[in-house]
Design a protein around this motif. Structure first.
Motif, PDB file in Angstrom:
ATOM      1  N   THR A   1       6.853   1.462  -5.254  1.00  0.00           N
ATOM      2  CA  THR A   1       8.119   0.797  -5.617  1.00  0.00           C
ATOM      3  C   THR A   1       8.326   0.845  -7.129  1.00  0.00           C
ATOM      4  O   THR A   1       7.373   0.977  -7.904  1.00  0.00           O
TER       5      THR A   1
ATOM      6  N   GLU B   1      -0.075  -7.581  -5.852  1.00  0.00           N
ATOM      7  CA  GLU B   1       0.838  -7.117  -6.908  1.00  0.00           C
ATOM      8  C   GLU B   1       1.700  -8.233  -7.496  1.00  0.00           C
ATOM      9  O   GLU B   1       2.725  -7.963  -8.143  1.00  0.00           O
TER      10      GLU B   1
ATOM     11  N   THR C   1      -4.741  -0.189   4.860  1.00  0.00           N
ATOM     12  CA  THR C   1      -3.766  -0.748   5.808  1.00  0.00           C
ATOM     13  C   THR C   1      -4.287  -2.048   6.422  1.00  0.00           C
ATOM     14  O   THR C   1      -3.542  -3.024   6.574  1.00  0.00           O
TER      15      THR C   1
ATOM     16  N   GLU D   1      -3.809  -4.685   4.063  1.00  0.00           N
ATOM     17  CA  GLU D   1      -2.386  -4.912   3.748  1.00  0.00           C
ATOM     18  C   GLU D   1      -2.189  -4.954   2.236  1.00  0.00           C
ATOM     19  O   GLU D   1      -1.481  -5.796   1.687  1.00  0.00           O
ATOM     20  N   ASN D   2      -2.813  -3.974   1.573  1.00  0.00           N
ATOM     21  CA  ASN D   2      -2.766  -3.892   0.114  1.00  0.00           C
ATOM     22  C   ASN D   2      -2.010  -2.621  -0.277  1.00  0.00           C
ATOM     23  O   ASN D   2      -2.533  -1.502  -0.154  1.00  0.00           O
ATOM     24  N   ASN D   3      -0.785  -2.792  -0.748  1.00  0.00           N
ATOM     25  CA  ASN D   3       0.056  -1.639  -1.090  1.00  0.00           C
ATOM     26  C   ASN D   3      -0.543  -0.796  -2.209  1.00  0.00           C
ATOM     27  O   ASN D   3      -0.354   0.424  -2.248  1.00  0.00           O
TER      28      ASN D   3
ATOM     29  N   VAL E   1      -2.977   1.402  -0.515  1.00  0.00           N
ATOM     30  CA  VAL E   1      -2.235   2.353   0.325  1.00  0.00           C
ATOM     31  C   VAL E   1      -1.655   3.460  -0.537  1.00  0.00           C
ATOM     32  O   VAL E   1      -1.748   4.656  -0.201  1.00  0.00           O
ATOM     33  N   MET E   2      -1.068   3.060  -1.664  1.00  0.00           N
ATOM     34  CA  MET E   2      -0.482   4.038  -2.596  1.00  0.00           C
ATOM     35  C   MET E   2      -1.541   5.031  -3.075  1.00  0.00           C
ATOM     36  O   MET E   2      -1.341   6.247  -3.099  1.00  0.00           O
TER      37      MET E   2
ATOM     38  N   PHE F   1       6.128  -1.314  -9.626  1.00  0.00           N
ATOM     39  CA  PHE F   1       4.682  -1.207  -9.443  1.00  0.00           C
ATOM     40  C   PHE F   1       3.980  -1.445 -10.778  1.00  0.00           C
ATOM     41  O   PHE F   1       4.341  -0.867 -11.812  1.00  0.00           O
TER      42      PHE F   1
ATOM     43  N   VAL G   1       5.627   3.726  -1.662  1.00  0.00           N
ATOM     44  CA  VAL G   1       4.869   2.471  -1.488  1.00  0.00           C
ATOM     45  C   VAL G   1       4.760   1.722  -2.806  1.00  0.00           C
ATOM     46  O   VAL G   1       4.819   0.489  -2.852  1.00  0.00           O
TER      47      VAL G   1
ATOM     48  N   LYS H   1       5.278   9.560  -0.283  1.00  0.00           N
ATOM     49  CA  LYS H   1       4.929   8.289   0.352  1.00  0.00           C
ATOM     50  C   LYS H   1       4.192   7.380  -0.642  1.00  0.00           C
ATOM     51  O   LYS H   1       4.410   6.165  -0.663  1.00  0.00           O
ATOM     52  N   SER H   2       3.334   7.981  -1.433  1.00  0.00           N
ATOM     53  CA  SER H   2       2.580   7.205  -2.428  1.00  0.00           C
ATOM     54  C   SER H   2       3.527   6.526  -3.405  1.00  0.00           C
ATOM     55  O   SER H   2       3.403   5.319  -3.672  1.00  0.00           O
TER      56      SER H   2
END
Length: 549
Positions: free
Chosen positions: A322, A108, A282, A285-287, A290-291, A325, A320, A316-317
């Motif tokens: 933010t 990101e 996860t 480690e890619n938000n 994950v989102m 984004f 993550v 939660k989505s």
């Protein structure tokens, strides 16, 4: 070295005559498993630090590690860039910066990724710059500017067409397919996706981009409600992703399967697929992934009527994602699903606010300007393709005209050559007839000469016979008879020679038989002198036939 040899062979790296040779992954071969990156990494100490091969392997490691471990990928590309700067190699510095930008994009860091890509433009030749522009398109896509993203996809296609790079053309069609899907035009998206797959399959390599295109085609089929077909493409994408460890693509495909199962009413499998997507996201480690994984789980919960669980997943989505984004498209989808979940929970005020944010994000992504830009680019691209088709047809016609001219010229030359050959043939025939006529004349003359020689010898023999009959002396008569016999022998031999097939030699068998018969006549007489006379004839003939004569 003994223990490292199997590693070298397995990693498509081998030593020949003291030189390390590298069969480039997903270019020269795809015959390896998920551990190929670890094996490549273990082979690095065997390669000289100032070698261009080392830079190439570092670039491949960095680019393909970004599908599995973003931090590891960033570490490898940093090492490669440092080596390229130390070696003052701008080309490989640019290539490694493109790979690093792809990693930062996943993390990101859109602005930094764009800066690296822009700086790399001057370092890489245009023929190899398609990956650079593809990633610039991804930056704009993640920012929600689909019009600019389409611009870069069109540029990638132009580079591919100009330089005959099939991989670039396939990537351009794949990206366009994805953009049309996001635009809500799955029919056009499917068309471009299938074009891309056709080119990829002709290359015969199952790589990261082919895997992604399978996923994109499946997405378009889902929008067209062709769910069974879509599932086949997603399953194949997962199979390739698991073989090579493409965690990013695996997360993508499991997200798509989760939504497909939810639409089919198979909510248990939808949740299982969503959790698989979350697992790989996860690990990566890619938000962003994950989102999207939480988004797929929230959508499945909404479709199953479990709105409370759906609210939890969707919150939660968004958490993550933010506030900063980059991808407004998926963030908008998250707010849309949250609005549905809140409405199902009878939290109408919160549902209305979520829906308002969704509308705002949607307008930013699907602006009239972006739609017009994509439509314009699509028209320009089709026009350019038609122009290219016309140019190709004109080039083919030009080749055909050249070929026709060559055939006509060759035919004319061949005709002239055949005519000359025919004239030569006629002359040869005329000359052969003349020779044949002369040979016949000579043969006739030769026969006439032989006949005259034979007659002359017979005349001489007759004269000798007449003269012998008048000789009274016995000794002289004997001499005259021997002379006559010799002349007769010469006549017989001459006759045998010119009547035989070979003028150099005659067969004595028949000749001796004649002499045997003639010799019997004197032997029947009582006097011995006749027998001696006969053998004297034979001896005279033998002397005349001998090579010393």
């Amino acid at each position: 070295m003994f223990f490292l040899y199997p590693i070298l062979a397995f990693a498509q790296i081998e030593e020949r005559n003291g030189v390390i040779q590298y069969r480039e992954i997903f270019v020269d071969t795809d015959d390896f498993g998920q551990e190929y990156l670890e094996v490549l990494e273990k082979s690095l100490p065997l390669i000289q630090s100032d070698s261009l091969l080392r830079l190439k392997i570092l670039n491949d490691l960095g680019y393909y590690y970004h599908t599995r471990n973003l931090n590891k990928a960033l570490e490898v590309t940093n090492q490669g860039i440092d080596d390229a700067i130390r070696l003052k190699n701008n080309y490989w510095q640019g290539k490694l910066e493109v790979s690093q930008a792809a990693i930062l994009l996943r993390m990101e860091e859109l602005d930094l990724a764009e800066l690296l890509l822009t700086n790399a433009i001057a370092k890489i030749p245009e023929s190899e710059s398609w990956l650079l522009y593809t990633n610039l398109g991804y930056v704009q896509e993640r920012r929600g500017d689909l019009g600019k993203a389409f611009d870069y996809a069109a540029k990638t296609l132009k580079i591919g067409d100009t330089h005959g790079d099939q991989k670039a053309i396939a990537m351009a069609y794949s990206d366009m397919s994805n953009l049309f899907w996001k635009q809500g035009k799955p029919d056009v998206g499917l068309e471009y996706g299938l074009r891309s797959l056709e080119i990829f399959e002709k290359r015969g390599l199952e790589d990261l981009d082919y895997d992604f295109t399978l996923h994109v085609v499946g997405n378009n089929l889902v929008e067209l409600k062709r769910l069974n077909e879509a599932e086949i493409y997603f399953e194949k994408a997962i199979q390739i992703g698991e073989k090579y460890g493409f965690y990013n693509n695996l997360s993508d495909s499991y997200i798509a399967l989760s939504e497909l199962y939810a639409q089919n009413g198979d909510f248990d499998r939808a949740v299982v697929s969503g959790k698989e997507a979350l697992k790989y996201a996860t690990l990566l480690e890619n938000n962003f992934m994950v989102m999207r994984s939480y988004l797929s789980l929230g959508r499945a919960s909404n479709l199953s009527g479990n709105f409370e669980e759906g609210v939890g997943f969707l919150q939660k989505s968004i958490q993550v994602a933010t506030p900063d984004f980059g991808d407004k498209y998926f963030l908008g989808l998250a707010y849309q699903e949250l609005s549905k979940a809140l409405e199902g929970n009878e939290e109408f005020a919160l549902a209305l606010e979520a829906n308002r944010i969704y509308d705002q994000l949607r307008q930013e992504v699907f602006s009239a300007e972006a739609n017009d830009r994509i439509s314009t680019l699509q028209t320009e691209m089709k026009l350019a393709q038609k122009e290219n088709t016309i140019k190709l047809q004109e080039a083919q016609l030009s080749k055909n005209r050249i070929l026709q001219l060559f055939i006509l010229t060759f035919s004319a030359i061949l005709g002239i050559f055949l005519f000359i050959l025919y004239r030569v043939f006629l002359k040869k025939m005329k000359y052969s007839r003349l020779l044949e006529k002369k040979n016949i004349e000579k043969e006739f003359l030769l026969k006439e000469i032989h006949h005259r020689v034979k007659n002359n010898l017979e005349t001489i023999s007759s004269l000798l016979s007449l003269q012998t009959s008048k000789v009274q002396s016995t000794e002289l008569r004997k001499i005259m008879e021997e002379t006559q016999n010799r002349v007769q022998s010469m006549g017989m031999i001459h006759q045998r020679l010119y009547q035989g097939e070979n003028m150099k030699e005659i067969e004595m068998k028949g000749f001796l038989k004649i002499w045997e018969i003639t010799s019997l006549i004197p032997l029947m007489q009582p006097n011995v002198s006749g027998s001696l006379q006969t053998w004297s004839h034979f001896y005279s003939m033998w002397i005349w036939l001998s090579p010393s004569d």
